[in-house]
Write an enzyme that holds these catalytic residues in place. Sequence first.
Site, PDB file in Angstrom:
ATOM      1  N   HIS A 362      29.150  33.337  43.395  1.00 47.66           N
ATOM      2  CA  HIS A 362      30.003  34.449  42.953  1.00 47.66           C
ATOM      3  C   HIS A 362      29.246  35.741  42.707  1.00 47.66           C
ATOM      4  O   HIS A 362      29.829  36.693  42.207  1.00 47.66           O
ATOM      5  CB  HIS A 362      30.733  34.093  41.652  1.00 47.66           C
ATOM      6  CG  HIS A 362      31.694  32.961  41.770  1.00 47.66           C
ATOM      7  ND1 HIS A 362      33.035  33.150  42.027  1.00 47.66           N
ATOM      8  CD2 HIS A 362      31.522  31.627  41.676  1.00 47.66           C
ATOM      9  CE1 HIS A 362      33.649  31.973  42.068  1.00 47.66           C
ATOM     10  NE2 HIS A 362      32.743  31.027  41.858  1.00 47.66           N
ATOM     11  N   LYS A 554      38.504  45.688  33.275  1.00 46.74           N
ATOM     12  CA  LYS A 554      37.647  44.587  33.725  1.00 46.74           C
ATOM     13  C   LYS A 554      36.439  44.569  32.800  1.00 46.74           C
ATOM     14  O   LYS A 554      36.299  45.438  31.943  1.00 46.74           O
ATOM     15  CB  LYS A 554      37.208  44.784  35.177  1.00 46.74           C
ATOM     16  CG  LYS A 554      36.670  46.194  35.493  1.00 46.74           C
ATOM     17  CD  LYS A 554      36.295  46.336  36.958  1.00 46.74           C
ATOM     18  CE  LYS A 554      37.458  46.661  37.866  1.00 46.74           C
ATOM     19  NZ  LYS A 554      37.904  45.540  38.669  1.00 46.74           N
ATOM     20  N   ARG A 555      35.559  43.574  32.954  1.00 46.58           N
ATOM     21  CA  ARG A 555      34.331  43.576  32.156  1.00 46.58           C
ATOM     22  C   ARG A 555      33.596  44.900  32.341  1.00 46.58           C
ATOM     23  O   ARG A 555      33.643  45.506  33.416  1.00 46.58           O
ATOM     24  CB  ARG A 555      33.426  42.407  32.570  1.00 46.58           C
ATOM     25  CG  ARG A 555      33.935  41.065  32.099  1.00 46.58           C
ATOM     26  CD  ARG A 555      33.998  40.989  30.583  1.00 46.58           C
ATOM     27  NE  ARG A 555      32.662  40.863  30.030  1.00 46.58           N
ATOM     28  CZ  ARG A 555      32.166  39.758  29.498  1.00 46.58           C
ATOM     29  NH1 ARG A 555      32.908  38.675  29.419  1.00 46.58           N
ATOM     30  NH2 ARG A 555      30.942  39.736  29.020  1.00 46.58           N
ATOM     31  N   LYS A 560      30.242  48.097  37.965  1.00 48.59           N
ATOM     32  CA  LYS A 560      31.692  48.320  38.090  1.00 48.59           C
ATOM     33  C   LYS A 560      32.057  49.792  37.879  1.00 48.59           C
ATOM     34  O   LYS A 560      33.181  50.201  38.102  1.00 48.59           O
ATOM     35  CB  LYS A 560      32.452  47.425  37.119  1.00 48.59           C
ATOM     36  CG  LYS A 560      32.319  45.915  37.449  1.00 48.59           C
ATOM     37  CD  LYS A 560      33.064  45.068  36.433  1.00 48.59           C
ATOM     38  CE  LYS A 560      32.800  43.576  36.584  1.00 48.59           C
ATOM     39  NZ  LYS A 560      33.562  42.947  37.692  1.00 48.59           N
ATOM     40  N   THR A 662      39.340  40.131  41.673  1.00 50.56           N
ATOM     41  CA  THR A 662      40.639  39.467  41.804  1.00 50.56           C
ATOM     42  C   THR A 662      41.729  40.311  41.147  1.00 50.56           C
ATOM     43  O   THR A 662      42.892  40.225  41.526  1.00 50.56           O
ATOM     44  CB  THR A 662      40.619  38.057  41.177  1.00 50.56           C
ATOM     45  OG1 THR A 662      39.898  38.110  39.942  1.00 50.56           O
ATOM     46  CG2 THR A 662      39.959  37.064  42.104  1.00 50.56           C
ATOM     47  N   LYS A 666      45.834  41.436  42.026  1.00 52.09           N
ATOM     48  CA  LYS A 666      46.964  41.375  41.081  1.00 52.09           C
ATOM     49  C   LYS A 666      47.660  42.726  40.993  1.00 52.09           C
ATOM     50  O   LYS A 666      48.894  42.807  40.980  1.00 52.09           O
ATOM     51  CB  LYS A 666      46.470  40.938  39.695  1.00 52.09           C
ATOM     52  CG  LYS A 666      45.877  39.533  39.689  1.00 52.09           C
ATOM     53  CD  LYS A 666      45.068  39.236  38.420  1.00 52.09           C
ATOM     54  CE  LYS A 666      44.229  37.968  38.625  1.00 52.09           C
ATOM     55  NZ  LYS A 666      43.157  37.826  37.612  1.00 52.09           N
TER      56      LYS A 666
HETATM   57  C1  26Q Z   1      25.117  32.366  33.444  1.00 54.89           C
HETATM   58  C2  26Q Z   1      24.063  31.863  32.701  1.00 54.89           C
HETATM   59  C3  26Q Z   1      23.975  32.079  31.334  1.00 54.89           C
HETATM   60  C4  26Q Z   1      24.996  32.764  30.700  1.00 54.89           C
HETATM   61  C5  26Q Z   1      26.057  33.253  31.440  1.00 54.89           C
HETATM   62  C6  26Q Z   1      26.112  33.065  32.806  1.00 54.89           C
HETATM   63  C7  26Q Z   1      27.245  33.597  33.573  1.00 54.89           C
HETATM   64  C8  26Q Z   1      28.541  33.456  33.098  1.00 54.89           C
HETATM   65  C9  26Q Z   1      29.625  33.975  33.791  1.00 54.89           C
HETATM   66  C10 26Q Z   1      27.073  34.236  34.793  1.00 54.89           C
HETATM   67  C11 26Q Z   1      28.154  34.751  35.483  1.00 54.89           C
HETATM   68  C12 26Q Z   1      29.447  34.611  35.006  1.00 54.89           C
HETATM   69  C13 26Q Z   1      30.632  35.124  35.682  1.00 54.89           C
HETATM   70  C14 26Q Z   1      30.641  35.721  36.860  1.00 54.89           C
HETATM   71  C15 26Q Z   1      31.869  36.244  37.437  1.00 54.89           C
HETATM   72  O1  26Q Z   1      32.911  36.288  36.805  1.00 54.89           O
HETATM   73  N1  26Q Z   1      31.833  36.660  38.707  1.00 54.89           N
HETATM   74  C16 26Q Z   1      33.010  37.195  39.365  1.00 54.89           C
HETATM   75  O2  26Q Z   1      33.631  36.126  40.055  1.00 54.89           O
HETATM   76  C17 26Q Z   1      34.880  36.532  40.590  1.00 54.89           C
HETATM   77  C18 26Q Z   1      35.536  35.316  41.211  1.00 54.89           C
HETATM   78  O3  26Q Z   1      34.901  34.965  42.388  1.00 54.89           O
HETATM   79  C19 26Q Z   1      34.694  37.662  41.579  1.00 54.89           C
HETATM   80  O4  26Q Z   1      35.965  38.104  41.975  1.00 54.89           O
HETATM   81  C20 26Q Z   1      33.927  38.809  40.957  1.00 54.89           C
HETATM   82  O5  26Q Z   1      33.632  39.784  41.943  1.00 54.89           O
HETATM   83  C21 26Q Z   1      32.648  38.294  40.326  1.00 54.89           C
HETATM   84  O6  26Q Z   1      31.985  39.341  39.648  1.00 54.89           O
END
Ligand code: 26Q
Length: 819
Positions: A362, A554-555, A560, A662, A666
Amino acid sequence: MALDSIPDQSAVEIFKHAVLTRLRYAVGKDPADAFDHDWFEAVALATSKYQVDNWEETTRAIDRSARKHVYYLSLEFLIGRLLIDNLSNLGLLEVARQALSELGVDLERIRLLEPDAALGNGGLGRLAACFMESMATLDIPAHGYGIRYEHGLFKQVIGDGWQQEHTETWLDFGNPWEFERPESAYSVGFGGSVYSEPDANGVERQRWEPVERVRAVAYDMPVVGWRTASVNTLRLWRARAEETLKLDRFNAGDHLGAVADTVRAESISRVLYPADSTEAGQELRLRQEYFFVAASLQDLMQRHLGKGEDVYGLPERVAIQLNDTHPAIAVAELMRLLLDERGLDWSDAWELTVATLSYTNHTLLPEALESWPVGLMERLLPRHMQIIYLINAFHIDALRAKDIHDFALLRSVSLIEEDHGRRVRMGNLAFLGSHSVNGVSALHTELMRETVFRDLHRLYPNRISNKTNGVTFRRWLFQTNPELTELLVDTLGDDVLDNPESRLRDLAAHAEKSAVRQRFAQQRRNAKQRLAVLIEERLGLRVDPDALFDVHVKRIHEYKRQLLNLLHTVALYQDIRNDPTTERVPRVKIFAGKAAPSYVLAKLIIKLANDISRTVNADPTVRGLLKVVFIPNYNVSLAESIIPAADLSEQISTAGLEASGTSNMKFALNGALTIGTLDGANVEMCERIGPENMFIFGLKAQQVEARKRAGELAMHNEIAESPRLQEALMAVSSGVFSPDDPQRYTALIDSLRHDDRFMVCPDFDAYWDAQERVEQLWRKPSRWWKASMLNTARVGWFSSDRTIREYAQDIWQVPVGGE
Ligand code: 26Q
């Protein structure tokens, strides 16, 4: 009503009875003294009863059947509220509404009492939730596996413009949808040593003796599909201390030690990590990852073997999808189970592992690629570290055997990174241990092939494929936007509810009719009015529902580019002030989003949004042409209020950095027009919606790359050449929006001048021009609403049902319902 026809009175009576029974016997209240929350609980429990009837049948059928089963392993499931979702998928929405109204209770009011299940950070977690709903809808037997965090993503409170994090407590009143399964509990080990000893046949075997054991207890939530009988399961693990160990120590007089062990064990499922990209590998995070993987693999193996299947048949009956690298330790754990517990030899175990697992990537951001220090791994998971070394050795040997000796190549495809202290690369582990690796949009997948996995892709050219993300239309259209749904049903027929992917296209013809366009505009106006009320309630701020709602939610992340939008806001503000005669479209700039608590710069961007908001909203010379709003605590429920009310959707990431997005889908589904870069799924949206119905601007991914390679050479020119940008930067950095602390943003703005990694300055003028095009189109309502309707009409392909069908066919090899 659209979603459900007039309810049948006997169904209403049955539902009423179910609610009253639960109110009395489960909640312990009489209707006369029940509070709203008691009603919510009784309704949820009554709804749950309907699910459970089908659930037990489905589960039994799955346990008996030889159909292949999908396991979706994810550290995040961003579910949100479930009451309306469940009622509507069960076809009970109108029945419930009627039954409650006869009991004097308003479903609209009590549905708001359900807390969001915020067991995820953002896109990746919400995707997992959409996928669960689609798999149930498509009759694919599936389990989601994750952690039942006691505290989900923190609650964001804005104090003096700054983000503050407050503990989230979704379980305070219990969770009416879950079922504890004390009988489904497994022991998960950590630490200790590995011993080598011969087995009964004299073959040398490894035995791992952990020093610490934690119990994983299952909590199940039923997942109902749209108008289907089958019900799948989301199984979340809770960490508990091993009773026996604790008692031993307690009895030996070590009371404090016994309690400390309990705290240590149970902290594993205490809280969701609030970062959406990795930071320095923390031990607790690795413990979470291994904990849920180990419990899930034991559980699915037991289900598989319990059917009388043999272990060699695993890939025919089981597909395991890894949601990013967070569960990548599954590669080593499955190997360990097959080698050490089942006695298989290496090559059989490896073949089964690769054939069973698949992995979704991702992100390409280098800082977000997970890696764990070898030392930490050795201490926490010594047997897994051995297995990883062995996988690596076989892998490198195989390459040498193919006469590949290029040292740089061998280094880049190794599981061990040697540069920054020795670390295990979880991305490479997941890649090697999977038969299929996928990206989440066409562009992202292409970039995966060219960047992070360039060398692995050369060695395994058929392994990477694309599966462009999608969203569930049940939640993101039917539930979120009942008024638009009603319009669609009235104009396109009932079938649009069952087959939106194809039927939505028919809306295009209606975009030519002014009566339908007007109705389309009217439902948006109503949604905006509702959002205006929410904004006034939460912020005490009035916004005009006739203004253009320009939405960026968004975050908060540098890539972004909320900062780009804020600079545009400042430039717009200055334009309005500088020229009192300027004719501008009244606009409300709406921002929302959380920053990772340790992401200092992202938190500063939130403060800037709030500083700009305070200044602009208080300035009478703006004459109502611009309002800036930061709505706190963005979550799934807030998204459901905001998305139907958006005229313009901001999807303006630096090209090449947003894997898919995503929310872009929406918004478009609900008829918002997108202003965006050619990044992630925007590219494919543009192909379907047509560039004439979007506002595309800015550098493309390749141009971004080229500029990065060229270094900062041209950087200063952009600023010098754009007086508008210069003026905006100057205003922010000199403290126009922060008179209480004029230097607050000086460093932030300086960094744009010297190291603008996210190309804010190079894209600024193009963004400004695209925003001017937005205004021009807005002034021609018939053209605006036609474009808006064409957005809804042409995004049917971005349904998560379509995405899941692709996973089912290409990766999992499971049949889809009806096939
Ligand atoms: C990893 C290790 C330690 C702590 C946290 C994490 C961690 C947690 C969440 C790393 C990444 C995430 C989340 C990533 C994320 O939400 N990515 C998004 O995924 C979506 C679904 O595929 C995409 O549409 C987005 O573009 C992408 O940013």
